[in-house]
Motif scaffolding. Structure first.
Motif, mmCIF file in Angstrom:
data_model
loop_
_atom_site.group_PDB
_atom_site.id
_atom_site.type_symbol
_atom_site.label_atom_id
_atom_site.label_comp_id
_atom_site.label_asym_id
_atom_site.label_seq_id
_atom_site.Cartn_x
_atom_site.Cartn_y
_atom_site.Cartn_z
ATOM 1 N N HIS A 30 0.834 -1.194 0.000
ATOM 2 C CA HIS A 30 0.000 0.000 0.000
ATOM 3 C C HIS A 30 0.876 1.255 0.000
ATOM 4 C CE1 HIS A 30 -2.909 2.956 1.756
ATOM 5 N NE2 HIS A 30 -3.593 2.451 0.744
ATOM 6 N N ALA A 31 1.908 1.241 0.843
ATOM 7 C CA ALA A 31 2.811 2.391 0.921
ATOM 8 C C ALA A 31 3.514 2.615 -0.422
ATOM 9 C CB ALA A 31 3.844 2.166 2.030
ATOM 10 N N GLN A 32 3.816 1.546 -1.114
ATOM 11 C CA GLN A 32 4.568 1.628 -2.365
ATOM 12 C C GLN A 32 3.687 2.071 -3.539
ATOM 13 O OE1 GLN A 32 7.866 0.865 -2.769
ATOM 14 N NE2 GLN A 32 7.882 1.037 -5.005
ATOM 15 N N THR A 33 2.442 1.565 -3.589
ATOM 16 C CA THR A 33 1.630 1.744 -4.806
ATOM 17 C C THR A 33 0.365 2.571 -4.564
ATOM 18 O OG1 THR A 33 0.289 -0.214 -4.397
ATOM 19 C CG2 THR A 33 2.349 -0.563 -5.605
ATOM 20 N N ASP A 34 0.076 2.849 -3.311
ATOM 21 C CA ASP A 34 -1.113 3.605 -2.954
ATOM 22 C C ASP A 34 -2.416 2.847 -3.261
ATOM 23 O OD1 ASP A 34 -1.793 5.794 -1.556
ATOM 24 O OD2 ASP A 34 -2.155 7.080 -3.307
ATOM 25 N N ARG A 35 -2.347 1.523 -3.325
ATOM 26 C CA ARG A 35 -3.568 0.728 -3.463
ATOM 27 C C ARG A 35 -3.390 -0.606 -2.759
ATOM 28 N NH1 ARG A 35 -3.560 -1.888 -9.182
ATOM 29 N NH2 ARG A 35 -1.330 -1.994 -9.568
ATOM 30 N N ARG A 36 -4.485 -1.375 -2.697
ATOM 31 C CA ARG A 36 -4.421 -2.678 -2.040
ATOM 32 C C ARG A 36 -3.966 -3.722 -3.060
ATOM 33 N NH1 ARG A 36 -4.354 -1.520 2.948
ATOM 34 N NH2 ARG A 36 -4.934 -3.649 3.508
ATOM 35 N N PRO A 37 -3.221 -4.757 -2.624
ATOM 36 C CA PRO A 37 -2.874 -5.828 -3.559
ATOM 37 C C PRO A 37 -4.091 -6.697 -3.857
ATOM 38 C CG PRO A 37 -2.102 -6.366 -1.356
ATOM 39 C CD PRO A 37 -2.660 -4.972 -1.274
ATOM 40 N N ALA A 38 -4.060 -7.376 -4.990
ATOM 41 C CA ALA A 38 -5.132 -8.315 -5.327
ATOM 42 C C ALA A 38 -4.985 -9.611 -4.533
ATOM 43 C CB ALA A 38 -5.091 -8.614 -6.824
ATOM 44 N N GLY A 39 -3.810 -9.835 -3.972
ATOM 45 C CA GLY A 39 -3.603 -11.050 -3.187
ATOM 46 C C GLY A 39 -2.187 -11.102 -2.658
ATOM 47 N N VAL A 40 -1.920 -12.111 -1.819
ATOM 48 C CA VAL A 40 -0.563 -12.353 -1.313
ATOM 49 C C VAL A 40 -0.244 -13.827 -1.547
ATOM 50 C CG1 VAL A 40 0.957 -12.361 0.705
ATOM 51 C CG2 VAL A 40 -0.765 -10.560 0.456
ATOM 52 N N TRP A 41 0.947 -14.092 -2.084
ATOM 53 C CA TRP A 41 1.367 -15.451 -2.413
ATOM 54 C C TRP A 41 2.694 -15.751 -1.721
ATOM 55 C CZ3 TRP A 41 -1.095 -12.028 -5.492
ATOM 56 C CH2 TRP A 41 -2.247 -12.466 -6.169
ATOM 57 N N ALA A 42 2.979 -17.050 -1.550
ATOM 58 C CA ALA A 42 4.215 -17.431 -0.861
ATOM 59 C C ALA A 42 4.827 -18.652 -1.528
ATOM 60 C CB ALA A 42 3.916 -17.762 0.597
ATOM 61 N N ALA A 43 6.144 -18.719 -1.512
ATOM 62 C CA ALA A 43 6.838 -19.943 -1.938
ATOM 63 C C ALA A 43 8.090 -20.106 -1.082
ATOM 64 C CB ALA A 43 7.203 -19.887 -3.420
ATOM 65 N N PRO A 44 8.350 -21.329 -0.621
ATOM 66 C CA PRO A 44 9.417 -21.560 0.355
ATOM 67 C C PRO A 44 10.788 -21.865 -0.251
ATOM 68 C CG PRO A 44 8.186 -23.586 0.020
ATOM 69 C CD PRO A 44 7.559 -22.544 -0.888
ATOM 70 N N GLY A 45 11.806 -21.675 0.570
ATOM 71 C CA GLY A 45 13.116 -22.261 0.298
ATOM 72 C C GLY A 45 13.046 -23.739 0.639
ATOM 73 N N ARG A 46 14.133 -24.451 0.456
ATOM 74 C CA ARG A 46 14.106 -25.894 0.726
ATOM 75 C C ARG A 46 15.456 -26.364 1.245
ATOM 76 N NH1 ARG A 46 18.313 -26.637 -1.075
ATOM 77 N NH2 ARG A 46 18.943 -26.668 -3.236
ATOM 78 N N VAL A 47 15.431 -27.521 1.880
ATOM 79 C CA VAL A 47 16.686 -28.151 2.248
ATOM 80 C C VAL A 47 16.615 -29.579 1.720
ATOM 81 C CG1 VAL A 47 15.950 -28.946 4.575
ATOM 82 C CG2 VAL A 47 18.335 -28.413 4.137
ATOM 83 N N ASN A 48 17.740 -30.086 1.258
ATOM 84 C CA ASN A 48 17.732 -31.454 0.737
ATOM 85 C C ASN A 48 18.101 -32.409 1.865
ATOM 86 O OD1 ASN A 48 17.471 -33.523 -1.098
ATOM 87 N ND2 ASN A 48 19.534 -33.294 -1.942
ATOM 88 N N LEU A 49 17.159 -33.282 2.210
ATOM 89 C CA LEU A 49 17.393 -34.234 3.305
ATOM 90 C C LEU A 49 18.476 -35.227 2.916
ATOM 91 C CD1 LEU A 49 16.420 -35.151 6.093
ATOM 92 C CD2 LEU A 49 14.567 -36.410 4.958
ATOM 93 N N ILE A 50 18.380 -35.750 1.718
ATOM 94 C CA ILE A 50 19.419 -36.667 1.225
ATOM 95 C C ILE A 50 19.315 -36.782 -0.297
ATOM 96 C CG2 ILE A 50 18.081 -38.813 1.506
ATOM 97 C CD1 ILE A 50 20.852 -39.909 2.804
ATOM 98 N N GLY A 51 20.445 -37.106 -0.947
ATOM 99 C CA GLY A 51 20.474 -37.226 -2.410
ATOM 100 C C GLY A 51 21.232 -36.050 -2.996
#
Ligand code: ADP
Ligand code: MG
Length: 390
Positions: free
Chosen positions: A22-43
Motif C-alpha cells: 500500500h505504501a509503495q503503490t497507494d492501493r491494495r494488492p489483489a492477493g498475497v502469495w508465498a513460496a518456500p526455500g528448501r533443504v535437501n534431506l538426502i540425495g
C-alpha cells in the motif's frame, strides 16, 4: 556481502507486506502469495545423474503482494534490498543481470510457453537465507510464478510450474540448475519430504514427522564463501558424464552393481565419483523406506554415510563443513551431513527434540576456536509449497 544478513531482518508476515504494498503503490494488492526455500534431506549430486533426491520445504519463504497494472509493464520491489525495478516486454532478454532477472525470467518463461500476461506491481519480502544453498532463488521464482499465474487466470499444473521456473533460471538468468529446487518449492506439502525422481519427474510425498519421533532437524549455515563452487560443480558433472559413457549407460542412475562398475573404470578418481553417486542414490531409496515405515531415527546412519561419501569420494566438503558435522555428532546429533552442492553452505543434523539450539551453539563455539566466522542456525520444519495466502 551485506544483504544476506539484511534478508533475515525483514518481516515474513503477510499483513506487514500488504501495508508495504500500500505504501509503495497507494492501493491494495489483489492477493498475497508465498513460496518456500528448501533443504535437501538426502540425495546430493544425484539430480544430474538422473537419480533421486529428497528435499523438504522450509518455513522460510518469499512472500509477494501483487496487483495488475494497466500499462503492461512490471514493477517489482524487494523489501530485502530496498530496491524497485521496472521492466516491459521489450526488456525481456535472456542474460538480463541483477536480482530482477529472477522475476523477469519468470515473465519471460511464461510468455515463451505461450501464456499471455498483463503487467503487474509486485512487492516482495523474504526470510530465506540468500546464497546459503537453501534456494532463495527458486523460492523467488516460484512465488512470482504463483502470483502471476493467479493474476492472469493461468491454469498450469504443479510440475509444469516447477519446469517453467527452472527454465527461467537456466535460460534467462543463466544458472545451470536441476529441477529439484523448483519442484520442492512448488510441490512440497507440510509435514512431508518430497521423494523426487529426476529422470521421470515422478514425485511422492513421504511423511516426515520428526516431532512424533521426539526429534528435530537442525540446519546450520556455515557461512563459508563457496568460491570453487562453479568450476568444481562443472568438473564433477563432467566426471559423471564421462563415467556413464565409459560404462555404456545413459546415466549413472542406471548402474545397478557398484563393484562391477568400479572394476570397469581404470581411474581411481572416477571410481570414487561413481561410488558416491551410486551409493547416494541407494541411500535415498533406503531413506524413503525408513520414512515410509515411520523409523525416522534410522535416517541417522544414512546421513552420516552420505557425509562420508561426499567428503571422501566426491570430495566436495570443506574443513568448516566437516567440523560442523563432527561437532554436531559429538554434541548429541544422531546423524549429520552437508546439504547442497558443496564447498560451503549448510549442514543438516537429526537431533533430539529441544536440542537444536544447544548443538547449534556448540558448533558456533568450535567455529570461534577454529578462527571461522560465526555460523547461523535454525530448526527446520517441513512446510507447505507455493500457495496463495490471501
Ligand atoms: P540460493 O538460491 O542458494 O540462495 P542463488 O545464488 O541461487 O543462491 O540465488 C540468490 C540470488 O537470488 C540473489 O543474489 C538475488 O539475486 C536473488 N534473490 C533471492 N532472494 C531475493 C530477494 N528477497 N530479493 C531480491 N533478490 C533475491
Ligand atoms: Mg539458487
Amino acid at each position: 556481502m551485506a544483504w544476506p544478513d539484511t534478508v533475515r531482518r525483514v518481516s515474513n508476515d503477510a499483513d506487514a507486506l500488504v501495508e508495504a504494498f500500500h505504501a509503495q503503490t497507494d492501493r491494495r494488492p489483489a492477493g498475497v502469495w508465498a513460496a518456500p526455500g528448501r533443504v535437501n534431506l538426502i540425495g546430493e549430486h544425484t539430480d544430474y545423474n538422473d537419480g533421486y533426491v529428497m528435499p523438504f520445504a522450509l518455513a522460510q519463504r518469499v512472500l509477494i503482494a501483487a496487483a495488475p497494472r494497466q500499462d503492461g509493464s512490471w514493477s517489482v520491489t524487494s523489501l530485502n534490498n530496498h530496491s524497485t525495478e521496472t521492466f516491459e516486454s521489450a526488456d525481456l532478454q535472456p542474460g538480463m543481470t541483477g536480482w530482477q532477472a529472477y522475476v523477469a525470467g519468470v515473465v519471460w518463461a511464461l510468455e515463451e510457453a505461450g501464456h499471455r500476461l498483463g503487467g503487474a506491481d509486485l512487492v516482495l519480502s523474504s526470510d530465506v537465507p540468500v546464497g546459503a544453498g537453501l534456494s532463495s532463488s527458486a523460492a523467488l521464482e516460484c512465488a512470482v510464478l504463483t502470483a502471476l499465474a493467479d493474476l492472469n487466470d493461468l491454469d498450469i499444473a504443479g510440475l509444469e510450474r516447477a519446469k517453467l521456473a527452472r527454465r527461467s533460471e537456466n535460460a534467462f538468468v543463466g544458472a545451470p540448475t536441476g529441477l529439484m529446487d523448483q519442484a520442492a518449492s512448488t510441490l512440497c506439502t507440510a509435514g512431508n519430504a518430497l521423494f523426487f525422481d529426476c529422470r521421470t519427474t515422478e514425485a511422492e510425498q513421504v511423511r516426515f514427522d520428526t516431532s512424533s519421533a521426539g526429534l528435530e532437524i537442525l540446519v546450520l549455515d556455515t557461512k563459508t564463501p563457496h568460491a570453487l563452487v562453479d568450476s568444481e560443480y562443472a568438473a564433477r558433472r563432467a566426471s559423471c558424464e564421462e563415467a556413464a559413457r565409459l560404462l555404456g549407460v545413459p546415466a549413472l542412475r542406471d548402474v545397478s552393481d557398484v563393484d562391477t562398475a568400479l572394476q570397469q573404470l581404470p581411474d581411481p578418481v572416477i571410481q570414487r565419483r561413481v561410488r558416491h553417486v551410486v551409493t547416494e542414490n541407494a541411500r535415498v531409496l533406503e531413506a524413503v523406506s525408513v520414512l515410509r515405515a515411520g523409523r525416522i531415527a534410522d535416517l541417522a546412519p544414512l546421513l552420516d554415510a552420505s557425509h562420508a561419501s561426499m567428503r571422501d569420494d566426491f570430495e566436495i566438503t570443506v574443513p568448516p563443513v566437516d567440523l560442523a558435522v563432527e561437532v554436531a555428532r559429538g554434541s548429541g546429533a544422531l546423524g549429520a551431513r552437508m546439504t547442497g552442492g558443496g564447498f560451503g553452505g549448510c549442514i543438516i543434523a537429526l537431533v533430539p527434540a529441544g536440542e537444536a539450539e544447544r548443538i547449534g551453539r556448540e558448533i558456533a563455539k568450535s567455529f570461534a576456536t577454529a578462527g571461522y566466522g560465526p555460523p547461523v542456525h535454525f530448526t527446520a520444519v517441513p512446510s507447505a509449497g507455493a500457495q496463495r495466502l490471501q
